[in-house]
Scaffold this motif. Structure first.
Motif: not given
Ligand SMILES: Cc1cc2nc3c(=O)[nH]c(=O)nc-3n(C[C@H](O)[C@H](O)[C@H](O)COP(=O)(O)OP(=O)(O)OC[C@H]3O[C@@H](n4cnc5c(N)ncnc54)[C@H](O)[C@@H]3O)c2cc1C
Ligand SMILES: Cc1cc2nc3c(=O)[nH]c(=O)nc-3n(C[C@H](O)[C@H](O)[C@H](O)COP(=O)(O)OP(=O)(O)OC[C@H]3O[C@@H](n4cnc5c(N)ncnc54)[C@H](O)[C@@H]3O)c2cc1C
Ligand code: SF4
Ligand code: SF4
Ligand code: FES
Lengths: 281, 471
Positions: B182-183, B175-176, B300, B95, B448, B192, B440, B156, B218, B152
């Motif tokens: 996550g994503v 995790e919520a 997607d 990805v 990612v 994919r 994010d 990350a 949280i 989360g």
């Molecule tokens: C449809 C889609 C396609 C993408 N495709 C790509 C790609 O091809 N390549 C790429 O590099 N990036 C891609 N991205 C971007 C990438 O997925 C994100 O940048 C990345 O997942 C961010 O990671 P993160 O750990 O910050 O957050 P996230 O992946 O958003 O995970 C956050 C987690 O925290 C949990 N959470 C939220 N609030 C709380 C709470 N209060 N308490 C407990 N848990 C909580 C959520 O449920 C989630 O599981 C895509 C994004 C989307 C939406």
């Protein structure tokens, strides 16, 4: 993990469940809800927390058996468990000393209004509760409501108890016949009821709070499925609500959105019932 | 083999399911390299003295080193090499926007006639090989007797958890949702990033001893202060992701059949709505669907729609092809599968029927004006260009706003003016003692690998903080 500790049928397809949920029981405040899944391929459905017991570490919910998920839930017995339960979600209801507060519950909404009435009384309000049902035997939680209100008024469609008619008839009479000064109304129940109440109180500008029940998935503000129009702005009921100012809510939009999956829900229910009956037959 | 010979080898294009077949199923699109293909592709790397590719990778994988191991046939060694710096190579190989990162600066690719070495594909190959044949054993340091909470379970959070666990900390992820990832779980579709790959990575974490608590929001179930004060966590890492979907704010947007990309993808991915006979969450199917937007999320959504049976699935984008932010590979794949792209189109209102279902969208055409703050040429409407397109569904994929639950329930946490958490770029430290953040929720929607990079740095800083007590 989330074990059912108690279960009671309250009639009209409504069941009460006591569920072991230590973390949620400690935190739950009036107006908040949980999301549950019955099994691992199941849907996430939101249900209001009717009460919580910090000592027992349980929460109580009242659920109307409607479609597949609520049906699956109704098939679970004491001792069995839900696969997922998350909460308490949503912003708690605003509890303050307002003066005279009218709490209106219709159908399973009575379960949701109960903790609010209780908290309002504890805050020193004069609480008038109005509960409605088709007939006397179907009134939910009347005894509990009595302990949580200064007075409880009932409306039954057939006139077998209280006022003959619906909850808005009782409210209208409070406002127009008895000329009671009402400081706040909280109404929870079918959308059509919350709309009727809001229309009525708008005439007199009595602040009215309703608890909206749009279709939800995550319940954490991520998906936007639960969006509702309030004062012509898009709000997410799961994180901005579920309580909103009834005079600003676009109820027709909510009713329309709730109907979107009717066909799929029906198919899923019918398939389930068919499989279920074949199995048990 | 000398450089000249290496440069003569043709790039090995990864074989894919034929477009006509794959647009009807949810199976992964590229098949992966065979061992022979991987070795041949690895030979194309000229082992630069100054490997720009390493600088192009946000986590600085030693790319020439792992590629050399592949060339030598030591595939497990290659995987191990990658894992020194990247704990989720099977995911990143699939990805990462490689064309903007490692492959963008590859020396071979800078020459006129030779495309970049397929670094991402090779990374994926090594990771998949290890999963199949390797005996994954992760060294865990001696117990440190201190606990860390990770909020989360996205890339990350998973990275922080993995790294700290290896250092010997007791780590819990909160995790919520009912599944972590996550994503990677609810957003990026099966075709994919197969769920199986994600489960494999998650299992490694659980085997290492990371505690995973799902269904814990949280800010609702507990808040950050309770984690720190009542539950005995020495540090908390916040990785809650980007959050609430943006809408177009045009009339008719509340009609039935109009989804945010998050809702559409969550129904299909997390809730598996595509498998109607086994899962309960519904999704509507029809023929005509339009996606607004042109990022990864939009690709997607549109390709998912195609697979659900929306034969006429289109992208409407208000800028031009050059401004699309999606990975190039996804755009190619979408086009091959029959997705139609229409550029310089802006929606004005949605039109519905008496049942409140969307039936059409009115749009206007745009032309490109002067560059805006982001450096991209600003689209401006062409007068009198309005037209109506009949549709049965629409997906809005124009980005996200910050999710307020954690920020608003955590006193002492400084936020920027858009509401994202302010955290130090090198350590993830926030304004609140003991609280780190990354991904994010700090940067806004990114990638990612950047989220994982932030997690890595935070893990080092958390270790330092817990060892020294110095904030
Ligand atoms: C449809 C889609 C396609 C993408 N495709 C790509 C790609 O091809 N390549 C790429 O590099 N990036 C891609 N991205 C971007 C990438 O997925 C994100 O940048 C990345 O997942 C961010 O990671 P993160 O750990 O910050 O957050 P996230 O992946 O958003 O995970 C956050 C987690 O925290 C949990 N959470 C939220 N609030 C709380 C709470 N209060 N308490 C407990 N848990 C909580 C959520 O449920 C989630 O599981 C895509 C994004 C989307 C939406
Ligand atoms: C904040 C909130 C609190 C609620 N509290 C209660 C309660 O205390 N007791 C109670 O009985 N019901 C409550 N509901 C309604 C309850 O969630 C639905 O009745 C339930 O989801 C129906 O599921 P089903 O599969 O049995 O029926 P289905 O056949 O799937 O649906 C029947 C109807 O329920 C609604 N619905 C379906 N899926 C969902 C969903 N995922 N989320 C929300 N609504 C849906 C739709 O209007 C649908 O037409 C609440 C809803 C919300 C949003
Ligand atoms: S992690 Fe991403 S940027 Fe780094 S080498 Fe792998 S594909 Fe390239
Ligand atoms: S820049 Fe390209 S050719 Fe040079 S070492 Fe990196 S991958 Fe190999
Ligand atoms: S239920 Fe998903 S945002 Fe409210």
């Amino acid at each position: 993990m989330y074990q059912i500790i108690g279960k009671k049928n309250l009639g009209e397809g409504i069941n009460l469940y006591n569920i072991s949920a230590p973390d949620i029981a400690l935190k739950a405040l009036p107006g908040q809800f949980i999301i549950l899944r019955v099994n691992k391929n199941g849907e996430r459905i939101p249900i209001t927390i009717a009460s919580s017991d910090k000592n027992d570490k349980t929460i109580t919910i009242l659920v109307q058996t409607l479609g597949k998920t609520t049906h699956l839930l109704s098939e679970l017995n004491v001792g069995e468990s839900l696969v997922d339960l998350v909460g308490p979600l949503g912003v708690p209801t605003e509890i303050k000393k307002f003066g005279t507060v009218v709490c209106i519950g219709g159908g399973f909404g009575t379960a949701a209004i109960y903790p609010i009435a209780k908290a309002m009384i504890a805050e020193g309000n004069h609480v008038i509760s109005i509960i409605g049902a088709r007939s006397k035997e179907l009134l939910l939680m009347e005894d509990e409501m009595k302990t949580a209100s200064s007075e409880v008024l009932a409306a039954t469609n057939d006139g077998s108890y209280g006022t003959k008619g619906i909850v808005t008839d009782v409210l209208r009479s409070l406002i127009y016949d008895k000329k009671i000064q009402i400081d706040r109304v909280i109404a929870i129940g079918p959308v059509i009821m919350m709309k009727a109440v809001s229309d009525l109180t708008k005439e007199k500008s009595i602040k009215t709070i309703v608890s909206l029940n749009p279709i939800m998935i995550d319940g954490t503000g991520m998906c936007g499925a639960c969006r509702v129009l309030v004062g012509n702005k898009t709000k997410f009921a799961c994180v901005d609500g579920p309580d909103f100012d009834g005079h600003l809510v676009d109820f027709d939009n909510l009713m329309n959105r709730l109907k979107f999956y009717k066909e799929e829900e029906k198919t899923s229910y019918d398939c389930h019932m068919k499989a279920h009956h074949n199995l048990t037959a | 083999m000398d450089t000249k010979e290496r440069l003569k080898i043709k790039k090995h294009i990864m074989q894919c399911q034929p477009p006509a077949v794959r647009s009807g199923n949810f199976k992964e699109v590229p098949n992966g390299y065979t061992a022979e293909e991987a070795v041949e592709e690895a030979k194309r790397c000229i082992q630069c003295k100054r490997p720009y590719c390493i600088e192009g990778c946000p986590v600085n994988i030693n790319i020439p080193a792992f590629i050399k191991l592949i060339e030598e046939g030591d595939f497990l060694g290659a995987a191990k090499k990658i894992k020194e710096t990247n704990s989720l190579p099977a995911v990143c190989g699939r990805v990462c926007p490689q064309e903007d990162q490692c492959e963008k600066v590859c020396t071979v690719g800078k020459r006129k006639d030779t495309p970049s070495v397929a670094i991402g594909n090779l990374e994926r190959f090594a990771a998949d090989y290890e999963a199949k044949y390797g005996d994954i054993h992760i060294e865990i340091n001696q117990n440190k007797d201190k606990k860390v909470a990770v909020v989360g379970g996205g890339p990350a959070g998973l990275t922080v958890a993995g790294d700290l666990c290896k250092m010997g900390y007791a780590v819990s992820i909160y995790e919520a949702l009912h599944e972590i990832g996550g994503v990677l779980m609810y957003g990026i579709p099966e075709f994919r990033l197969p769920k199986e790959i994600l489960s494999r990575e998650l299992k490694v974490l659980e085997d290492m001893g990371v505690n995973v608590f799902t269904n814990e929001v949280i800010g609702k179930t507990f808040n950050v202060d309770e984690l720190l004060n009542d539950r005995g966590y020495g540090a908390v890492f916040i990785g809650t992701g980007a959050g609430t979907p943006k809408f177009l704010n045009i009339p008719g947007e509340e009609l039935n059949g109009i989804y945010s990309a998050n809702e559409f993808l969550t129904r299909v991915n997390l809730m598996r709505a595509y498998n109607k006979s086994e899962y309960d969450t519904p999704i509507k199917c029809g023929k005509t669907l339009v996606v607004f937007g042109a990022g990864n999320t939009a690709m997607d959504a549109v390709r998912t729609a195609l697979r659900l049976g929306y034969q006429d699935s289109r992208i409407f984008y208000r800028r031009s092809r050059n401004e699309m932010t999606a990975r190039i590979e996804e755009v190619h794949h979408a086009e091959e599968e029959g997705v139609k792209f229409e550029f310089l189109i802006n929606p004005i209102r949605f039109i519905g029927d008496e049942n409140h279902n969307v039936t059409a969208v009115e749009c206007e055409r745009m032309e490109l004006g002067e560059p805006d703050e982001s450096g991209r040429r600003r689209p401006i409407p062409i007068k009198g260009s309005e037209f109506i397109a009949k549709i049965e569904a629409a997906v809005i994929a124009i980005g996200t706003n910050v999710n307020p639950i954690v920020p608003s329930s955590t006193p002492g946490l400084d936020l920027n003016k858009r509401g994202y958490i302010i955290a130090d770029e090198n350590t993830g430290k926030t304004s609140k003692k003991g609280v780190f953040a990354g991904g994010d929720i700090v940067t806004g929607a990114a990638t990612v690998i950047l989220a994982m990079g932030a997690g890595k740095k935070a893990a080092v800083a958390i270790d330092k903080y817990l060892e020294t007590g110095i904030w």
